[in-house]
Design a protein around this motif. Structure first.
Motif: not given
Length: 119
Positions: A20-25, A49-51, A78-80
């Protein structure tokens, strides 16, 4: 409304993998911590999970050794990585970005991506 680019969910067989990937503005400011959460129908959203910016990670026991969280500060992403998936991992997965300014914390959520683990 803040728009994240969250992707990578889908249908996978038990024992398979997904990332999974997530990109923030960029307009939400400096991200101090990323988190991945999941939610199943009728249940509360739970931490997976957190980082933080220093790459310190925290992973719940149910996914230890199978899931890996990572991030890239420059890419605001971030990736999971999820390996050896089990049916009980089926859920909607959400990313969360936490920003901090003058000791004030703000949490932003992605729109969620569905993960289905089934034969």
């Amino acid at each position: 409304q803040v728009q994240f680019v969250e992707s990578g969910g889908g249908l996978v067989q038990p024992g398979g993998s997904l990332t999974l990937s997530c990109e923030a503005p960029s307009d939400i400011g400096l991200i101090s911590e990323w988190g991945w959460y999941r939610q199943t129908p009728g249940n509360q959203r739970e931490l997976v999970a957190r980082i933080n910016r220093g790459h310190f990670t925290d992973t719940v026991d149910s996914v230890k050794g199978r899931f890996t969280i990572s991030h890239d500060n420059n890419r605001r992403t971030t990736w999971l990585q999820m390996d050896n998936l089990k049916s009980e991992d089926t859920a909607v997965y959400y990313c969360k970005a936490t920003t901090e300014f003058n000791n004030q914390y703000t949490h932003y959520w992605g729109q969620g991506t569905q993960v289905i683990v089934s034969a």
